[in-house]
Design an enzyme around this catalytic site. Structure first.
Site, short mmCIF file in Angstrom:
data_model
loop_
_atom_site.label_atom_id
_atom_site.label_comp_id
_atom_site.label_asym_id
_atom_site.label_seq_id
_atom_site.Cartn_x
_atom_site.Cartn_y
_atom_site.Cartn_z
N GLY A 116 -7.46 -7.47 5.57
CA GLY A 116 -8.28 -7.59 6.76
C GLY A 116 -7.61 -8.29 7.93
N LYS A 138 0.83 -1.20 0.00
CA LYS A 138 0.00 0.00 0.00
C LYS A 138 0.86 1.26 0.00
CE LYS A 138 -3.70 0.17 2.82
NZ LYS A 138 -5.01 0.61 2.27
N TYR A 164 9.95 -33.90 -19.24
CA TYR A 164 8.51 -33.72 -19.38
C TYR A 164 7.80 -33.92 -18.06
CZ TYR A 164 8.00 -38.83 -19.32
OH TYR A 164 8.02 -40.14 -18.96
N ARG A 172 -4.23 -0.98 -6.83
CA ARG A 172 -3.50 -2.26 -6.81
C ARG A 172 -3.98 -3.09 -7.99
NH1 ARG A 172 -6.45 -4.59 -1.35
NH2 ARG A 172 -8.56 -4.28 -2.11
N SER A 185 10.77 -42.24 -14.91
CA SER A 185 9.56 -41.44 -14.73
C SER A 185 9.22 -41.45 -13.25
CB SER A 185 8.42 -42.03 -15.55
OG SER A 185 7.24 -41.29 -15.30
N THR A 241 5.60 -39.72 -8.15
CA THR A 241 5.73 -38.96 -6.90
C THR A 241 4.60 -39.25 -5.92
OG1 THR A 241 4.85 -37.10 -8.15
CG2 THR A 241 7.21 -37.13 -7.73
N ASN A 242 3.54 -39.91 -6.35
CA ASN A 242 2.53 -40.32 -5.36
C ASN A 242 3.14 -41.33 -4.39
OD1 ASN A 242 0.87 -38.87 -7.00
ND2 ASN A 242 -0.43 -40.58 -7.62
N HIS A 292 -8.14 -43.71 -5.11
CA HIS A 292 -8.57 -44.27 -6.38
C HIS A 292 -9.62 -43.38 -7.04
CE1 HIS A 292 -11.12 -46.94 -8.89
NE2 HIS A 292 -9.94 -47.36 -9.32
N CYS A 299 5.17 -38.69 -13.64
CA CYS A 299 3.81 -39.07 -13.98
C CYS A 299 2.93 -39.17 -12.75
CB CYS A 299 3.78 -40.38 -14.77
SG CYS A 299 4.40 -41.78 -13.84
N ARG A 305 -2.79 2.94 9.02
CA ARG A 305 -3.14 1.67 8.40
C ARG A 305 -1.91 0.79 8.25
NH1 ARG A 305 -6.49 5.03 5.00
NH2 ARG A 305 -8.66 4.30 4.97
N MET A 328 -4.79 -7.33 9.59
CA MET A 328 -4.20 -6.46 10.61
C MET A 328 -5.11 -5.28 10.89
SD MET A 328 -0.18 -6.71 9.72
CE MET A 328 -0.45 -6.52 7.96
#
Lengths: 891, 891
Positions: A106, A27, A868, A357, A781, A784-785, A473, A848, A97, A108
């Site tokens: 909102g 601000k 990828y 803004r 590949s 990551t799960n 799943h 993947c 302010r 602070m």
């Protein structure tokens, strides 16, 4: 030499500017910028964020230097505004302010009308010529100061503000409904009553010295940086605690001094559509908070905002300030090169700008504004691409509820697959298929889903489960299909026997209508109208620009020709994960699969697998064809075999009948395959190693399909992927089988097919020993799960019990199944990339897991040098944009 | 210059020596060494392992240089032995034996009596004066050569050797029982029949040219390096495939030429007891293989070996060669500074030494020999400590079966906890307790055990489970108790209802006697006598020497004062893991635990926990007292709560009755706590975070007990350990709770207690982010069981289904739950040590997984710089020795 802590602005000049956000807050920096631009801003000064740190370090004390600079700041404001702080005749009133480097709306505290006391009130009344306005201002000040600075505001939300109670009593006493009906005298009396309440509550008199008021307010605002909701907000939005807040002390201007006053908010373009129209609302004789409060209906500022002929626009009512406003908004947009959200106040005919803004906007608006601003020459292509939040695109790709439709939310679960759907409840996948065949829209409601339910999931408009997380799943399959899904909704309880679910204490039976908002995780009673989005030409334009910048390829996770085609239309450049087992449930296949599982020996398994072979070949034929000219990664069988057997008594009997064996035999097999921790059990390549004939069949189906298409002149690039590899030896074992079968098939068919054999990296040990694994792998590949499950030791099916609490308590900042845990799991990923490429510098590497469509995770994949990412079809555009943005960001 | 490939020896000189094992193999190097020492060794030469590599590189061809050197070698043997290869009158016969750098007993091929043909047989008969001997030698040669070189030996073990069939037919024809009853003529006929069989089988005549025979034998022996059993053996014993084997070609000497001939084996000390007595057996007129074959009973070589007055010792029968043998054995032992296992042959009164090597010995003998050789000044202390295999010590600490007792093994499982036990079958833990109370010895037989069974396990003499691996509940608990256990015995099937188990097709009922060998994993029918070992003074001496060298501290995993005391007596220097939940099942505690689980809110849980508090305090009081002056690591609650609820209907009803609730309520709770993958579920610190009151109670119990003991003048060092930490924030959360409670308790009690708060490192993510975790941790303790589970993605309860196959197929070299996977899981461990110490250079680090008592893993822990290892009480001595050996090895 003393340092600079206070930055003045006003009267067409300023000591700060827009790029000093870290020091002056958002601000403050924009107020300075506007002032520099010659925009009329009430004079003021910004106390820098450095002083916030000082405040905490020195337990709320300020150095003489700070005090001096603040005093100089006030003097400067007095000079510009031609008024005097604490003066009886011409009092300067101030606002105090907060303003942090990042927006924390909102969170602070704020104090307005500061500087009023029994003396200065007289000057205010005199100058405004409005006694009621004067006392109302004073009343508001005492109330706000009492709440914020003197701690009168109750901590609990249940308790009412003590001042509001006094106002209510006064209204009763005066027999009026609204605050605005209270007279000047009433308000004056309220001020006295407020002061008594403060004395009673704090033991201290309300401060009359304006300077004491000012320092109290400054300290309160700095203190509010560490209130609980600010801390929580920072955590949720990853804002560093050590940034601190700046404070803006500014001359008050009033939109509520009379009918020549007004206040309003406006957007330089339509935030809903992106239309290039000035768009805003205002109220005559009002304060900013009145526009928001909704007691009075705001009016349109101009014809393009107007929706009703009766409405009076600001342009008509106050043509001169409006004309000035128009000039300013154009300047601001040109200056900031983005759509602005502005606040203004007109005090006695004079326009003051309070804030500008970058404006928030819908996805559609974001895309349109970005593209049009480029077309207008306002921004370059990179900037246009950076302007749209990738995650936002989801809104554009799925149906949404009509925002104006009323909704009765009866339960909340995880927003597992976006979109909106309305339909009738069914509790079994079979019923879903049956009803759908009769053209009914159904919502499939299950405690959890399993691969057996795939047919019903496929025809359902939406899926609701009581258990399971974002990668359960139900969630994974639904996202793949683009079907809306609310998962892990523990608010509901389901009784299959009675065919009912209980939500918010009410029973919903089979056939009852409900609606799901998969983007918000909401379950809604009855029907809600949905809106199907249309993809604009702007969308296509933006996507093609994104493609110019991104380095990562984007593939998709798809198991059917249909999904493949959808993804391809969204821009997928190949399949990164085709889960062969999803095909096992279709039609007669499951019977052959079960025959294989029930077989006592290899010969029996081979016999059953022979029946499966033509089906699998057909599957691959369809997918390869749909993805012609692009690579298709096919994962060999992954889930444990018990997933293919029925677990409920009824279905087991059905299977026994169908296969001509006894129920006991079925049960015995189910028992013998039971595992305590199936996630860590006999699955993935462990199956292919103990039952090599399965891998053989799958390799044959893949290569036979590829050979056939090659003969037909279709270019295919199968990439055969071995799941759950933990050691080089496992991969070597499976690769050998695949290579031998492939050579055999190609000889039989007399065709050569380009194919690769690679591995998932989803077991931590594979990542740790990626240099060794790469000796056998032709690509990596990342799954990551599973990698997340094992690195954290969280079962995604069970973690719901504590993950929510972990997030609420800030033990985790984000759900690691949604956003890749870069600082933990990411270490494994980076290690694997580095080690893999040490062995094979050109190793093809992708991801993947579900994270492949999550923008922050896509950014990470770019940075670690993957080739990828692969994600569900509907997330392909998101991944494209995220990949482009990361490429621009790291250029 | 041509390289040297062939190393000659004999006649008191040699080209090789003992330290050339890699080039000459163990046998060749020792033959050279003996020859150098002047020991009478039949002359010969060693073809180096380099030629083995050449053989494979050149597809079985040899260079001219190799041929030349071999011919020179033969010439040298001819000269020394005064005979000529292929000579009709004075033929030199040769043996061709493999000899790898590491011992691979019986894995590769050997050819004896090489050089015989229709001509040379005449010379052999003439020189020996023994026609039968001559034809028997020829017969043996043709048979061996046919099998080994010409490939007549059937591949399958089921098929009989074709030559043995011919012999059998001959014996039938001649109506005799034994080979030795066949006459010279019979043997001559056999030679002819053998040759016909070879011609029929291979299409080729048996080679008559001695040189052709020699090269054929050499190639066959090199070829046998890569036969299947040799490959398997190398894999199991971690012998590199590229080492290759050497070949020893040596003049034949015969112990079977007549009654002035003999053959024998001897040990320079008693391999069973370690007694310093020359110990051995011999046979007159026999070949080496006859001593082993067991058709004739070997005789003692001397009085100290003699067990029966009737026996004729070699010393009596052939005093002169015996005297020479005695001198030689003393020289060899002095030279090799270790107990030797020697083979000798006496040919016509002349002693020849065929082999010497370090002798295998029992644990007791190993300890005694090591200590006594030091006392004799033969070896230094370090060498003595290195002489005993740590794993061997297990034999000394547990009962064993009388080796002479007959055994009918009815099933084999995993050797989960060593020792031997005999008892009556019971199928339920309650029955075990009941029967034990009546002084019955019981073996608890379960499909699997759970914490509920702890009482029964405690009183059982042995535990047998049908499921579960080396780190299953049964295995871990049994090792802790020192109780013998065979786990994961899939050969048996158990029917609880009928109270019977089926093994080898026979039913065993409750009350039937069985015996378990926990060191071998054997289940034996009926009673078998057991021998309880005694710890000798030598054991204590060796252990104290080990302690002089080791750097690692050795702690124990113990949950009771009794276990603690046992471990302390074995030398434990603290407790590295005290599992608090094991206490939860004793007496009334489980009721309070269940009350807590059933409670609907925090208040209810607190009420139940208050009942548990005094019990827990009492537990810790006892353990801390037993371990006075030593650190005790207490782990807060780890297992998921459902482990404390009964899962069988009957027990659930019992619980319902006991707690005054309905069966449905119990079932509902069990259901609501059900997890798909409990290993990755709501357990460990995740419990302490969602239910902080549990951690509070445990912290209070620990510190209250510590305060009380401190007041009593007992020194206590509690180390409070948070399980399953994955992030710094989790540890911070739990540490804060512990610290606050501890401060409060110490204030209440007015005592200060030294204590630490640290964490398990068992979640991969904790290892990856150990630098962050160390900011909160006062110590690390590796939980390598879970770390292995998660790094590999193996559930230890389920991995049985594929782990065995993985080991059989060589996909894994060792079971990672038994031997720490240094190349995978080890990377995580090293990372965590390095990163942890980056943050806190003095961070105390240990291991409390099962690997802490496994010698190779202990070595790894030493090398990565841990401070201590912790293992089950009975493995403490093993860990002490392993730690000392690694310290010496890496000095």
């Amino acid at each position: 030499m003393s340092e600079k802590y206070v930055y003045e602005f006003g009267d067409g000049t300023a000591e700060g500017k827009a790029d000093m956000k870290l020091l002056l807050g958002g601000k403050g920096a924009n107020l300075a910028e506007m002032s520099n631009l010659g925009v009329p801003v009430p004079a003021g000064f910004t106390i820098s964020t450095d002083i916030c740190a000082e405040y905490y370090k020195n337990n709320g004390k300020y150095s003489n230097e700070v005090k001096k600079q603040v005093e100089e700041g006030v003097t400067n404001v007095e000079k510009i505004m031609n008024a005097k702080f604490g003066d009886v005749n011409n009092p300067l009133l101030l606002s105090v302010r907060s303003g942090a480097p990042a927006s924390m709306p909102g969170m602070m505290d704020t104090v307005l009308n500061l500087g009023l006391n029994e003396n200065t009130i007289q000057g205010l009344i005199k100058n405004s010529g409005n006694e009621r306005f004067g006392w109302d201002s004073y009343r508001r000040f005492v109330q706000m100061y009492g709440d914020v600075v003197l701690g009168m505001k109750p901590e609990s939300k249940e308790e009412e503000d003590p001042f509001e109670i006094i106002i209510e009593e006064m209204k009763v006493k005066k027999a009026v409904q609204l605050d605005t009906e209270l007279s000047a005298n009433d308000l004056k009396e309220l001020v006295s009553l407020f002061k008594i309440a403060i004395k009673n509550g704090t033991g201290k008199d309300f401060p009359t010295d304006p300077w004491e008021q000012l320092w109290g307010a400054i300290s309160a605002v700095f203190g509010s940086w560490n209130n609980q909701r600010a801390i929580t907000y920072r955590r949720l939005n990853s804002i560093p605690a050590n940034w601190g807040t700046a404070i803006n002390v500014q001359a008050m201007v009033f939109g509520n001094m009379g009918d020549d006053c007004a206040t309003g908010v406006a957007f330089t373009r339509d935030p809903a559509t992106g239309n290039r129209d000035f768009y805003g609302e205002y109220l005559i004789n009002a304060q900013g908070e009145d526009v928001v409060a909704g007691i009075r209906t705001p009016q349109p500022i101009n014809d393009s905002t107007k929706s009703d002929a009766d409405q009076k626009t600001l342009e008509e009512v106050m043509p001169q300030p409006y004309a000035e406003l128009e000039k300013i908004y154009q300047n601001l947009e040109k200056h900031y090169k983005d759509m602005q959200d502005i606040e203004f106040t007109i005090q006695k005919g004079k326009l003051w700008m309070l804030q500008t803004r970058n404006g928030k906007r819908t996805a559609a608006a974001a895309v349109r504004i970005a593209v049009e601003m480029f077309d207008e020459g306002l921004i370059d292509k990179e900037t246009a691409v950076m302007r749209v939040e990738p995650e936002q695109l989801d809104q554009l790709l799925h149906p949404t509820f009509d925002p104006k439709a009323p909704k009765n939310v009866i339960a909340k679960g995880l927003p597992a697959s976006p979109g909106a759907a309305t339909g009738r409840i069914v509790f079994h996948a079979d019923d879903a298929e049956e009803w759908a065949a009769k053209e009914e829209n159904v919502i499939l409601v299950r405690i959890e889903t399993s691969p057996e339910d795939i047919g019903g999931m496929n025809v359902a408009k939406g899926i609701l489960t009581a258990r399971g997380g974002m990668t359960s799943h139900a969630a994974v399959v639904a996202r793949g299909m683009g079907t809306c899904c609310v998962a892990g909704c523990s608010d509901i309880s389901i009784n299959y026997k009675n065919k009912e679910m209980i939500a918010s204490g009410k029973a919903y039976k089979e056939g009852d209508w409900i609606s799901l908002d998969g983007s918000k995780g909401e379950v809604i009673e009855g029907k809600v109208a949905t809106v199907t989005p249309e993809l604009s030409g702007n969308f296509g334009k933006l996507m093609s620009w994104a493609d110019e910048f991104r380095r990562l390829n984007i593939r998709t996770n798809a198991d059917t020709p249909h999904d493949s085609t959808v993804a391809r239309n969204f821009g997928a450049e190949g399949i990164g994960l085709c889960r062969t087992e999803h095909m096992f449930f279709e039609g007669d296949r499951i019977k052959a699969v079960r025959e294989m599982i029930l077989a006592d020996d290899e010969a029996g398994r081979r016999k059953a697998l022979e029946k499966l072979l033509p089906y699998q070949k057909e599957d691959f034929y369809g997918i390869f064809k749909a993805m012609h000219d692009l690579p298709v990664t096919v994962r060999t069988l992954d889930p444990p075999l018990h997933e293919f057997l029925p677990h409920e008594n009824e279905n087991q009997q059905e299977m026994a009948d169908e296969m001509g064996i006894t129920l006991d035999e079925v049960k015995a097999k189910v028992d013998s395959l039971h595992e305590f921790n199936p996630m860590l059990g006999h699955r993935g390549c462990r199956l292919g190693i103990t039952y090599p004939e399965i891998t053989e069949m799958q390799a044959r189906a893949i290569i036979e399909a590829a050979c056939q298409l090659t003969k037909e002149g279709v270019k295919v690039f199968p990439e055969i992927m071995i799941p759950l590899t933990g050691t080089k030896a496992e991969l070597a074992n499976q690769k050998k089988i695949v290579k031998e079968i492939a050579a055999k098939v190609m000889q039989e068919q007399n065709v050569e097919v380009d194919y690769l054999v690679g591995t998932m990296i989803e077991i931590p040990r594979a990542a740790l020993t990626a240099d060794e694994v790469a000796e056998e792998a032709e690509f990596f590949s990342f799954g990551t799960n599973d990698l997340t499950q094992m690195a954290f030791g969280y079962s995604r099916d069970d973690a719901g019990k504590f993950l929510k609490e972990y997030l609420d308590r800030g033990i985790l900042e984000e759900d690691p199944f949604q956003v890749l845990d870069q600082s933990g799991v990411g270490i494994l990923v980076e290690m694997a990339v580095t080690k893999g490429r040490e062995t094979k510098p050109d190793l093809k590497i992708g991801i993947c897991g579900e994270h492949g469509g999550e923008p922050k995770s896509v950014g990470f994949c770019h940075r670690v040098g993957m080739d990828y990412v692969s994600c569900s079809p509907y997330r392909v555009p998101i991944a494209r944009l995220a990949a482009a943005q990361e490429a621009i960001r790291t250029k």
